[in-house]
Design a protein around this motif. Sequence first.
Motif, PDB file in Angstrom:
ATOM      1  N   ASP A 182       0.409  -1.219   0.014  1.00  0.00           N
ATOM      2  CA  ASP A 182       0.020  -0.562  -0.086  1.00  0.00           C
ATOM      3  C   ASP A 182       0.756   1.026   0.209  1.00  0.00           C
ATOM      4  N   ASP A 183       0.534   1.917  -1.623  1.00  0.00           N
ATOM      5  CA  ASP A 183       2.146   2.723  -1.413  1.00  0.00           C
ATOM      6  C   ASP A 183       0.716   3.953  -1.060  1.00  0.00           C
ATOM      7  N   GLU A 184       0.483   4.484  -0.060  1.00  0.00           N
ATOM      8  CA  GLU A 184       0.369   5.685   0.355  1.00  0.00           C
ATOM      9  C   GLU A 184      -1.446   6.431  -0.492  1.00  0.00           C
ATOM     10  N   GLU A 185      -1.565   4.227  -0.741  1.00  0.00           N
ATOM     11  CA  GLU A 185      -3.098   4.276  -1.018  1.00  0.00           C
ATOM     12  C   GLU A 185      -4.773   4.616  -0.065  1.00  0.00           C
ATOM     13  N   ASN A 186      -4.239   5.032   0.593  1.00  0.00           N
ATOM     14  CA  ASN A 186      -5.132   4.442   2.224  1.00  0.00           C
ATOM     15  C   ASN A 186      -5.302   5.461   3.024  1.00  0.00           C
ATOM     16  N   GLU A 187      -4.062   5.994   2.822  1.00  0.00           N
ATOM     17  CA  GLU A 187      -3.984   6.984   3.619  1.00  0.00           C
ATOM     18  C   GLU A 187      -2.672   7.934   3.675  1.00  0.00           C
ATOM     19  N   LEU A 188      -2.360   8.939   3.161  1.00  0.00           N
ATOM     20  CA  LEU A 188      -1.027   9.814   3.052  1.00  0.00           C
ATOM     21  C   LEU A 188      -0.111   9.482   3.863  1.00  0.00           C
ATOM     22  N   GLY A 189       1.222   9.475   3.029  1.00  0.00           N
ATOM     23  CA  GLY A 189       2.012   9.715   4.758  1.00  0.00           C
ATOM     24  C   GLY A 189       2.324   8.188   5.055  1.00  0.00           C
ATOM     25  N   VAL A 190       1.137   7.027   4.727  1.00  0.00           N
ATOM     26  CA  VAL A 190       1.695   5.562   5.076  1.00  0.00           C
ATOM     27  C   VAL A 190       1.911   4.693   4.110  1.00  0.00           C
ATOM     28  N   ARG A 191       2.901   3.868   4.810  1.00  0.00           N
ATOM     29  CA  ARG A 191       3.352   3.271   3.123  1.00  0.00           C
ATOM     30  C   ARG A 191       3.094   0.971   4.598  1.00  0.00           C
ATOM     31  N   CYS A 192       2.759   0.800   3.637  1.00  0.00           N
ATOM     32  CA  CYS A 192       2.553  -0.982   4.224  1.00  0.00           C
ATOM     33  C   CYS A 192       2.918  -2.254   3.732  1.00  0.00           C
ATOM     34  N   VAL A 193       3.158  -2.704   4.107  1.00  0.00           N
ATOM     35  CA  VAL A 193       3.393  -4.162   3.221  1.00  0.00           C
ATOM     36  C   VAL A 193       2.948  -5.185   3.705  1.00  0.00           C
ATOM     37  N   GLY A 194       1.990  -6.047   2.904  1.00  0.00           N
ATOM     38  CA  GLY A 194       0.950  -7.399   3.521  1.00  0.00           C
ATOM     39  C   GLY A 194       1.278  -8.379   3.238  1.00  0.00           C
ATOM     40  N   LEU A 195       0.887  -9.385   3.423  1.00  0.00           N
ATOM     41  CA  LEU A 195       0.648 -11.094   3.264  1.00  0.00           C
ATOM     42  C   LEU A 195      -0.344 -11.444   3.812  1.00  0.00           C
ATOM     43  N   PRO A 196      -0.868 -12.022   2.826  1.00  0.00           N
ATOM     44  CA  PRO A 196      -2.505 -13.476   2.741  1.00  0.00           C
ATOM     45  C   PRO A 196      -1.730 -14.341   3.893  1.00  0.00           C
ATOM     46  N   ILE A 197      -2.565 -15.009   4.594  1.00  0.00           N
ATOM     47  CA  ILE A 197      -2.629 -15.985   6.047  1.00  0.00           C
ATOM     48  C   ILE A 197      -3.394 -17.074   4.878  1.00  0.00           C
ATOM     49  N   LEU A 198      -2.940 -18.059   4.432  1.00  0.00           N
ATOM     50  CA  LEU A 198      -3.815 -18.999   3.802  1.00  0.00           C
ATOM     51  C   LEU A 198      -4.141 -20.240   4.368  1.00  0.00           C
ATOM     52  N   SER A 199      -4.925 -20.756   3.984  1.00  0.00           N
ATOM     53  CA  SER A 199      -5.918 -22.622   4.471  1.00  0.00           C
ATOM     54  C   SER A 199      -5.363 -23.125   3.424  1.00  0.00           C
ATOM     55  N   ALA A 200      -4.987 -24.711   3.658  1.00  0.00           N
ATOM     56  CA  ALA A 200      -4.667 -25.260   2.764  1.00  0.00           C
ATOM     57  C   ALA A 200      -5.091 -25.344   1.355  1.00  0.00           C
ATOM     58  N   LEU A 201      -6.795 -25.477   1.712  1.00  0.00           N
ATOM     59  CA  LEU A 201      -6.621 -24.597   0.412  1.00  0.00           C
ATOM     60  C   LEU A 201      -6.465 -23.345  -0.447  1.00  0.00           C
ATOM     61  N   GLY A 202      -5.612 -22.817   0.115  1.00  0.00           N
ATOM     62  CA  GLY A 202      -5.434 -21.532  -0.369  1.00  0.00           C
ATOM     63  C   GLY A 202      -6.302 -20.271  -0.969  1.00  0.00           C
ATOM     64  N   GLN A 203      -7.004 -20.694   0.416  1.00  0.00           N
ATOM     65  CA  GLN A 203      -7.682 -19.800   0.918  1.00  0.00           C
ATOM     66  C   GLN A 203      -7.341 -18.859   2.213  1.00  0.00           C
ATOM     67  N   PRO A 204      -7.875 -16.977   1.347  1.00  0.00           N
ATOM     68  CA  PRO A 204      -6.975 -15.984   2.532  1.00  0.00           C
ATOM     69  C   PRO A 204      -7.971 -15.927   3.986  1.00  0.00           C
ATOM     70  N   VAL A 205      -7.322 -16.363   5.566  1.00  0.00           N
ATOM     71  CA  VAL A 205      -8.154 -16.287   6.198  1.00  0.00           C
ATOM     72  C   VAL A 205      -7.971 -15.502   7.194  1.00  0.00           C
ATOM     73  N   GLY A 206      -6.717 -14.640   7.006  1.00  0.00           N
ATOM     74  CA  GLY A 206      -6.837 -13.331   7.622  1.00  0.00           C
ATOM     75  C   GLY A 206      -5.568 -13.029   6.869  1.00  0.00           C
ATOM     76  N   ALA A 207      -4.736 -11.874   7.262  1.00  0.00           N
ATOM     77  CA  ALA A 207      -3.233 -11.386   6.861  1.00  0.00           C
ATOM     78  C   ALA A 207      -2.665 -10.462   7.547  1.00  0.00           C
ATOM     79  N   PHE A 208      -1.704  -9.663   7.314  1.00  0.00           N
ATOM     80  CA  PHE A 208      -0.880  -9.560   8.495  1.00  0.00           C
ATOM     81  C   PHE A 208      -0.216  -8.149   7.768  1.00  0.00           C
ATOM     82  N   SER A 209       0.565  -6.708   8.089  1.00  0.00           N
ATOM     83  CA  SER A 209       1.378  -5.724   7.352  1.00  0.00           C
ATOM     84  C   SER A 209       1.766  -5.610   8.465  1.00  0.00           C
ATOM     85  N   VAL A 210       3.616  -5.035   8.154  1.00  0.00           N
ATOM     86  CA  VAL A 210       4.463  -4.194   8.475  1.00  0.00           C
ATOM     87  C   VAL A 210       3.522  -2.268   8.018  1.00  0.00           C
ATOM     88  N   SER A 211       3.422  -1.575   8.593  1.00  0.00           N
ATOM     89  CA  SER A 211       3.216  -0.159   8.356  1.00  0.00           C
ATOM     90  C   SER A 211       4.053   0.366   9.438  1.00  0.00           C
TER      91      SER A 211
END
Length: 246
Positions: A182-211
């Motif tokens: 997220d290159d200042e796309e949600n809030e000006l002046g804030v940058r984040c990198v995020g990854l999904p947490i996947l189930s065994a079937l490849g479906q996202p059950v959550g995610a985390f980010s560093v902001s």
Amino acid sequence: MEKAFELIGAVSEAGRAGVTLGELAGRAGIAVSTTHRYATTLLELGVLERDAAGNFHLGITLISLAGQHLHEDGLRAAARPYLAELVEISGETVHLGIPVGGQIVYVDKVESAKSVRLVSRIGSRASMHSTSMGKAVLAVLDERRRTEILAGPQERHTPYTLTGAALLAELARVREQGFAIDDEENELGVRCVGLPILSALGQPVGAFSVSAPAHRFSIDDCHRLVPRAVAIAAEIGRRIGYPARR
């Protein structure tokens, strides 16, 4: 409201057999007509269900809410040490979120120790299309569900928010690389990198980010965190019972 919860409690105590309207009124200690009125509203909300014999059972809405609470609790417990590790590695704030409807809900957070840090609140919601966690989730959702979410409004939170064809191209890139920025796309002046947490079937059950504030958290900084963050996503998945995908 109190009577409604008494009725729900009575249905729960009845177990799999369920309970009739008359029995429900007797257990709750209220008139059958009043019980019928409350029960009708609870049926409409999906909190209760009624089988072919006319017996009441707990509805899918209530079961779904309970399941979500248990899931959040397990996910938080599994992810907590890894969130702390990411804070130590990056020096920045780390969030944990889950997809609910077409949004990301923040369910945990480990703060940066730095004096200038982000203002965020557990329980708050954010758009999927403009956040790193949301884009990480959207990218790996099945196409039907992704299309449903993207059919909703795509608000431009900043001049950098991606929408339409640009967003679809971005999601394809996220799907290929396994992380979102997220290159200042949600809030000006804030940058984040995020990854999904996947189930065994490849479906996202959550995610985390560093902001972090964009001036001290560059795109290169985001990329440097990715290898360990990818491993962490897999480890959290394993801790909540999802084996690593091949």
